[in-house]
Design an enzyme around this catalytic site. Sequence first.
Site, PDB file in Angstrom:
ATOM      1  N   SER A  96     -16.149  -5.530  -1.307  1.00 59.48           N
ATOM      2  CA  SER A  96     -17.026  -6.652  -1.897  1.00 59.48           C
ATOM      3  C   SER A  96     -19.237  -6.491  -1.239  1.00 59.48           C
ATOM      4  O   SER A  96     -19.029  -5.903   0.433  1.00 59.48           O
ATOM      5  CB  SER A  96     -17.069  -8.398  -1.618  1.00 59.48           C
ATOM      6  OG  SER A  96     -17.931  -9.384  -1.591  1.00 59.48           O
ATOM      7  N   ALA A 140     -13.917 -10.005   6.916  1.00 59.38           N
ATOM      8  CA  ALA A 140     -13.282  -8.831   7.962  1.00 59.38           C
ATOM      9  C   ALA A 140     -12.412  -8.347   7.076  1.00 59.38           C
ATOM     10  O   ALA A 140     -12.483  -7.012   7.135  1.00 59.38           O
ATOM     11  CB  ALA A 140     -12.316  -9.618   8.452  1.00 59.38           C
ATOM     12  N   ILE A 153     -19.586 -12.342  -9.562  1.00 64.69           N
ATOM     13  CA  ILE A 153     -18.892 -11.325 -11.051  1.00 64.69           C
ATOM     14  C   ILE A 153     -17.913 -12.804 -11.402  1.00 64.69           C
ATOM     15  O   ILE A 153     -17.327 -13.376 -10.489  1.00 64.69           O
ATOM     16  CB  ILE A 153     -18.378 -10.511 -10.927  1.00 64.69           C
ATOM     17  CG1 ILE A 153     -18.442  -9.549 -10.408  1.00 64.69           C
ATOM     18  CG2 ILE A 153     -17.267 -10.131 -12.632  1.00 64.69           C
ATOM     19  CD1 ILE A 153     -19.342  -8.681 -10.217  1.00 64.69           C
ATOM     20  N   VAL A 192       1.460  -7.366  -3.538  1.00 63.72           N
ATOM     21  CA  VAL A 192       1.050  -6.012  -2.941  1.00 63.72           C
ATOM     22  C   VAL A 192       1.456  -6.371  -1.360  1.00 63.72           C
ATOM     23  O   VAL A 192       1.685  -5.533  -0.307  1.00 63.72           O
ATOM     24  CB  VAL A 192      -0.347  -5.500  -2.704  1.00 63.72           C
ATOM     25  CG1 VAL A 192      -0.783  -5.289  -4.249  1.00 63.72           C
ATOM     26  CG2 VAL A 192      -0.786  -6.875  -2.855  1.00 63.72           C
ATOM     27  N   ASN A 199      -7.133  -3.679  -6.325  1.00 67.19           N
ATOM     28  CA  ASN A 199      -7.852  -4.496  -6.824  1.00 67.19           C
ATOM     29  C   ASN A 199      -7.525  -5.853  -6.674  1.00 67.19           C
ATOM     30  O   ASN A 199      -8.243  -7.151  -6.578  1.00 67.19           O
ATOM     31  CB  ASN A 199      -8.017  -4.183  -8.752  1.00 67.19           C
ATOM     32  CG  ASN A 199      -8.393  -5.246  -8.974  1.00 67.19           C
ATOM     33  OD1 ASN A 199      -9.890  -5.284  -8.908  1.00 67.19           O
ATOM     34  ND2 ASN A 199      -8.342  -6.480  -9.823  1.00 67.19           N
ATOM     35  N   TYR A 202     -12.119 -13.235   4.422  1.00 66.98           N
ATOM     36  CA  TYR A 202     -12.475 -11.958   3.787  1.00 66.98           C
ATOM     37  C   TYR A 202     -13.390 -10.850   3.659  1.00 66.98           C
ATOM     38  O   TYR A 202     -13.044 -10.355   3.363  1.00 66.98           O
ATOM     39  CB  TYR A 202     -13.153 -13.194   2.241  1.00 66.98           C
ATOM     40  CG  TYR A 202     -13.185 -12.650   0.791  1.00 66.98           C
ATOM     41  CD1 TYR A 202     -12.259 -12.541  -0.063  1.00 66.98           C
ATOM     42  CD2 TYR A 202     -14.421 -11.866   0.348  1.00 66.98           C
ATOM     43  CE1 TYR A 202     -12.597 -11.604  -1.319  1.00 66.98           C
ATOM     44  CE2 TYR A 202     -14.599 -11.540  -0.774  1.00 66.98           C
ATOM     45  CZ  TYR A 202     -13.949 -11.165  -1.705  1.00 66.98           C
ATOM     46  OH  TYR A 202     -14.140 -10.373  -2.563  1.00 66.98           O
TER      47      TYR A 202
HETATM   48  P1  NAI Z   1      -8.997 -12.991 -10.297  1.00 67.03           P
HETATM   49  O1  NAI Z   1      -9.098 -14.013  -8.973  1.00 67.03           O
HETATM   50  O2  NAI Z   1      -9.910 -12.759 -11.766  1.00 67.03           O
HETATM   51  O3  NAI Z   1      -8.142 -12.320 -10.054  1.00 67.03           O
HETATM   52  C1  NAI Z   1      -7.132 -11.342  -9.037  1.00 67.03           C
HETATM   53  C2  NAI Z   1      -5.820 -11.000  -9.504  1.00 67.03           C
HETATM   54  O4  NAI Z   1      -4.748 -10.533  -8.262  1.00 67.03           O
HETATM   55  C3  NAI Z   1      -5.040 -12.284 -10.117  1.00 67.03           C
HETATM   56  O5  NAI Z   1      -4.332 -11.832 -11.893  1.00 67.03           O
HETATM   57  C4  NAI Z   1      -3.636 -12.196  -9.019  1.00 67.03           C
HETATM   58  O6  NAI Z   1      -2.902 -12.759  -9.415  1.00 67.03           O
HETATM   59  C5  NAI Z   1      -3.832 -11.251  -8.269  1.00 67.03           C
HETATM   60  N1  NAI Z   1      -3.323 -11.106  -6.692  1.00 67.03           N
HETATM   61  C6  NAI Z   1      -3.297 -11.921  -5.922  1.00 67.03           C
HETATM   62  N2  NAI Z   1      -2.919 -11.633  -4.073  1.00 67.03           N
HETATM   63  C7  NAI Z   1      -2.158 -10.818  -5.257  1.00 67.03           C
HETATM   64  C8  NAI Z   1      -0.441 -10.417  -4.461  1.00 67.03           C
HETATM   65  N3  NAI Z   1      -0.812 -11.053  -3.747  1.00 67.03           N
HETATM   66  N4  NAI Z   1       0.135  -9.763  -5.790  1.00 67.03           N
HETATM   67  C9  NAI Z   1       0.007  -9.224  -6.747  1.00 67.03           C
HETATM   68  N5  NAI Z   1      -1.087  -9.155  -7.754  1.00 67.03           N
HETATM   69  C10 NAI Z   1      -1.851 -10.468  -6.646  1.00 67.03           C
HETATM   70  O7  NAI Z   1     -10.254 -12.046  -8.986  1.00 67.03           O
HETATM   71  P2  NAI Z   1     -11.517 -10.992  -9.179  1.00 67.03           P
HETATM   72  O8  NAI Z   1     -12.766 -11.820  -9.497  1.00 67.03           O
HETATM   73  O9  NAI Z   1     -10.679 -10.605 -10.600  1.00 67.03           O
HETATM   74  O10 NAI Z   1     -11.117 -10.089  -8.143  1.00 67.03           O
HETATM   75  C11 NAI Z   1     -10.947  -8.355  -8.313  1.00 67.03           C
HETATM   76  C12 NAI Z   1     -11.271  -8.232  -7.042  1.00 67.03           C
HETATM   77  O11 NAI Z   1     -12.906  -7.635  -6.815  1.00 67.03           O
HETATM   78  C13 NAI Z   1     -10.700  -8.937  -6.186  1.00 67.03           C
HETATM   79  O12 NAI Z   1     -10.308  -7.531  -4.723  1.00 67.03           O
HETATM   80  C14 NAI Z   1     -11.616  -9.175  -5.522  1.00 67.03           C
HETATM   81  O13 NAI Z   1     -11.778  -9.858  -3.927  1.00 67.03           O
HETATM   82  C15 NAI Z   1     -13.556  -8.703  -5.565  1.00 67.03           C
HETATM   83  N6  NAI Z   1     -14.026  -9.419  -6.179  1.00 67.03           N
HETATM   84  C16 NAI Z   1     -14.530 -10.071  -6.550  1.00 67.03           C
HETATM   85  C17 NAI Z   1     -16.003 -10.586  -6.990  1.00 67.03           C
HETATM   86  C18 NAI Z   1     -16.458 -11.734  -7.361  1.00 67.03           C
HETATM   87  O14 NAI Z   1     -17.479 -11.798  -7.703  1.00 67.03           O
HETATM   88  N7  NAI Z   1     -15.305 -11.987  -8.693  1.00 67.03           N
HETATM   89  C19 NAI Z   1     -16.723 -10.250  -5.401  1.00 67.03           C
HETATM   90  C20 NAI Z   1     -16.715  -9.064  -4.651  1.00 67.03           C
HETATM   91  C21 NAI Z   1     -15.198  -8.077  -5.064  1.00 67.03           C
END
Ligand code: NAI
Length: 259
Positions: free
Chosen positions: A152, A167, A198, A65, A91, A165
């Site tokens: 978040s 910011a 999560i 992205v 996401n 993060y």
């Molecule tokens: P995760 O690390 O399990 O999955 C993130 C996904 O994004 C991965 O499949 C990764 O390959 C993909 N990704 C990363 N950089 C990328 C890029 N440059 N281009 C395309 N894809 C890319 O993360 P999770 O926990 O599922 O988080 C999903 C969203 O929810 C994120 O934006 C995270 O910041 C947000 N979030 C997560 C929380 C948590 O406690 N897990 C809490 C609050 C928000």
Amino acid sequence: MQIDLTQRSAVVTGGANGIGLATVRRLAASGARVAIWDRVAAVGTAAVQSLTDSGLDVIFIEVDVTDTAAVHAAVAETTARFGRLDILINNAGIVRDAQLVKLRDGEVSGGMSDADFDAVIAVNLKGVYTCTQAVVPHMLANRWGRIVNASSVVAANGNFGQTNYVAAKAGVIGMTQVWARELGRRGITVNAIAPGFIATDMTAAIPPAVLASMKAATPLARLGTPEDVANAYCFLASEQAGFINGAVLGVDGGLVIGT
Ligand code: NAI
């Protein structure tokens, strides 16, 4: 409430893993055709295989992205495959945690690097802007769209070690509100979700004692599941959420009010 997304096509960035993957499954199970946009080809291809094996209509497109040209190519491929683009779930996200300044024996011994600051802003903030700007023209053409952005709980009150993060996630709320104003009259809603802690790969590296304290501060006394967040994304992507615009939906088990 029965959510029916047949006739709709969706993109989930970062859809190969964690919350994104649960969201792909949830949207597809509600009838949508879903494109996973993710940078990890092997994981994305495996995810698509297992989802299509269970009868869901899902494709994988390898895209980072932060790469504007790749995002535009992914839009072209998605619309060529699906004929339309109705739902964008922004996401994808990463963490690169470090204290602003780290001290040892009263001396500065390190701190957040510019590279870590820039990497998180590039994916979590600018990536949301790039994907949305590339997708919106297709929604405008149909005068219907749903955009849901990943913020978040930390956006509201900060978090130790997460200058970059926080910011980005606070910026996502700002962009959500701007786009809700700019696009509302065109039938496009723009909202954000604010998950608490999560259980995914992203939180797997957090020390168990910290996770235990987060559970203790959460009135529901547990971590969230990817499915908890997927349900919120799916609702905000539905017809039924049509009068919700510019909102930030907490999905945190009450963590924010619990602390
Ligand atoms: P995760 O690390 O399990 O999955 C993130 C996904 O994004 C991965 O499949 C990764 O390959 C993909 N990704 C990363 N950089 C990328 C890029 N440059 N281009 C395309 N894809 C890319 O993360 P999770 O926990 O599922 O988080 C999903 C969203 O929810 C994120 O934006 C995270 O910041 C947000 N979030 C997560 C929380 C948590 O406690 N897990 C809490 C609050 C928000």
